[in-house]
Design a protein around this motif. Structure first.
Motif, PDB file in Angstrom:
ATOM      1  N   THR A  69      55.981  71.784  11.937  1.00  0.00           N
ATOM      2  CA  THR A  69      55.093  72.517  10.968  1.00  0.00           C
ATOM      3  C   THR A  69      56.227  72.042   9.862  1.00  0.00           C
ATOM      4  N   ALA A  74      51.874  69.499   6.699  1.00  0.00           N
ATOM      5  CA  ALA A  74      52.285  70.830   7.006  1.00  0.00           C
ATOM      6  C   ALA A  74      52.696  71.554   5.989  1.00  0.00           C
ATOM      7  N   CYS A  78      49.269  74.480   3.902  1.00  0.00           N
ATOM      8  CA  CYS A  78      49.580  75.752   3.859  1.00  0.00           C
ATOM      9  C   CYS A  78      49.967  75.749   2.403  1.00  0.00           C
ATOM     10  N   ALA A  85      50.203  78.825   9.042  1.00  0.00           N
ATOM     11  CA  ALA A  85      51.470  77.723   9.654  1.00  0.00           C
ATOM     12  C   ALA A  85      50.259  76.692   9.897  1.00  0.00           C
ATOM     13  N   TYR A  87      50.604  72.592  12.233  1.00  0.00           N
ATOM     14  CA  TYR A  87      51.495  71.504  12.961  1.00  0.00           C
ATOM     15  C   TYR A  87      51.439  70.806  13.318  1.00  0.00           C
ATOM     16  N   TRP A 110      52.748  74.630  21.234  1.00  0.00           N
ATOM     17  CA  TRP A 110      52.751  75.206  20.465  1.00  0.00           C
ATOM     18  C   TRP A 110      52.342  77.070  20.426  1.00  0.00           C
ATOM     19  N   HIS A 307      46.094  79.351  11.313  1.00  0.00           N
ATOM     20  CA  HIS A 307      47.329  78.643  11.537  1.00  0.00           C
ATOM     21  C   HIS A 307      45.903  77.073  12.634  1.00  0.00           C
TER      22      HIS A 307
END
Length: 322
Positions: A69, A74, A78, A85, A87, A110, A307
């Motif tokens: 993350t 990553a 974002c 978040a 990943y 996750w 996410h």
């Protein structure tokens, strides 16, 4: 005369020697040769015991989410897309199939960290989500509910909607509510009548209580699962593409901006309406391949995603394409 090797290993039962080897390797940091010398067995036997420990579920290997993350890509995802978040899993040198499994397995690791007691997790369907459920470690999240968001389908694939939701609920120790109706009906009138049936009406109402959403977005290519599963014919797919369809989300078509496209299938479908999946606490998108870049961008723009789990190559493609 009994050999020393037989006398040493004979003091440990078959089950216990597996645990003993696993403890030495993972907790004490001994290598395979050191374990073999200490227990007076062969290295090949040590390898077999370690494999047996994994198969029996004695070992759970996880990498800290922070490694993924806080990856450069990553952080940029974002920032660029306003995600909570992301990943990102490295895939340099990996072929497409290896990359697919890495992303599905990373999402499986996750996911439990993203869920809390009392959550109502809506689950889409597809190969990506099914592989995630297969890779998920058994755990228990108190008072968790898993909801099947799309009706059933007569599909040649093993990853049906009910298989995805049921398997994930089993892995997470959750209650599971499946949707006991076909995903697509032959006519709008028949679908309307089915939705009015009390049992189906109540099941559909329950879907709208979900506060988190796990999904992968489909493509609008001719070999898309939306065609292979029987949700749409090739002619219907071509019609939606002509209207600007860029991706498929829970069996419904969205354009490049993530807006639902009204069309001939909409009134015949049984499942959660797309507008109920915008603005949830979490929208967890799993994107394993570059073939889904355009569809994933559409889902992000539509407000379905908070996410994202993906590979480095897909992350770079998303950033370059936006």
């Amino acid at each position: 005369m009994v050999s020393t090797k037989r006398r040493t290993t004979g003091r440990i039962s078959g089950e216990n020697v597996v645990i003993e080897v696993a403890w030495m390797y993972y907790q004490e940091g001994l290598n395979q040769k050191e374990i073999a010398d200490r227990l007076e067995i062969s290295r090949a036997t040590v390898v077999n015991y370690l494999q047996e420990a994994r198969e029996r579920g004695h070992i759970r290997i996880t990498l800290h989410a922070r490694a993924f993350t806080t990856h450069r890509a990553a952080v940029e995802l974002c920032k660029r897309f306003g995600l909570t978040a992301a990943y990102v899993i490295p895939d340099e040198g990996a072929d497409a199939e290896t990359g697919f499994y890495r992303v599905a397995h990373g999402a499986a690791q996750w996911l439990p960290e993203l869920l809390e007691s009392g959550d109502r997790l809506g689950v889409a369907w597809g190969r990506t989500i099914y592989e995630l459920t297969q890779a998920a470690e058994e755990t228990r999240i108190d008072d968790l509910t898993v909801l099947q968001l799309v009706g059933s389908m007569a599909t040649p694939y093993g990853f049906t909607a009910e298989a995805c939701s049921t398997r994930l609920a089993q892995r997470l120790g959750a209650r599971c509510f499946n949707l006991h109706a076909p995903a697509i009906l032959s006519s709008a009138a028949l679908a309307e009548a089915l939705r009015a049936e009390p049992i189906i009406h109540n099941q559909l109402a329950r879907l709208e209580t979900c506060n988190k959403f796990l999904f992968s977005v489909g493509t609008c290519l001719p070999d898309s699962h939306v065609v292979g599963s029987g949700l749409a014919t090739l002619e219907e797919l071509e019609w939606y593409v002509a209207q600007g369809a860029t991706g498929v989300l829970c069996g419904r078509f969205i354009d490049a901006g993530g807006q639902a496209i009204a069309g001939p299938l909409e009134d015949r479908m049984i499942g959660i309406p797309l507008d109920r999946l915008v603005g949830l606490d979490q929208g967890i998108l799993v994107t394993p391949g570059t073939d889904k870049v355009a569809a994933s961008l559409a889902a992000i723009r539509g407000g379905y995603v908070t996410h994202l789990v993906t590979s480095l190559s897909v992350a770079d493609a998303l950033l370059a394409a936006d």
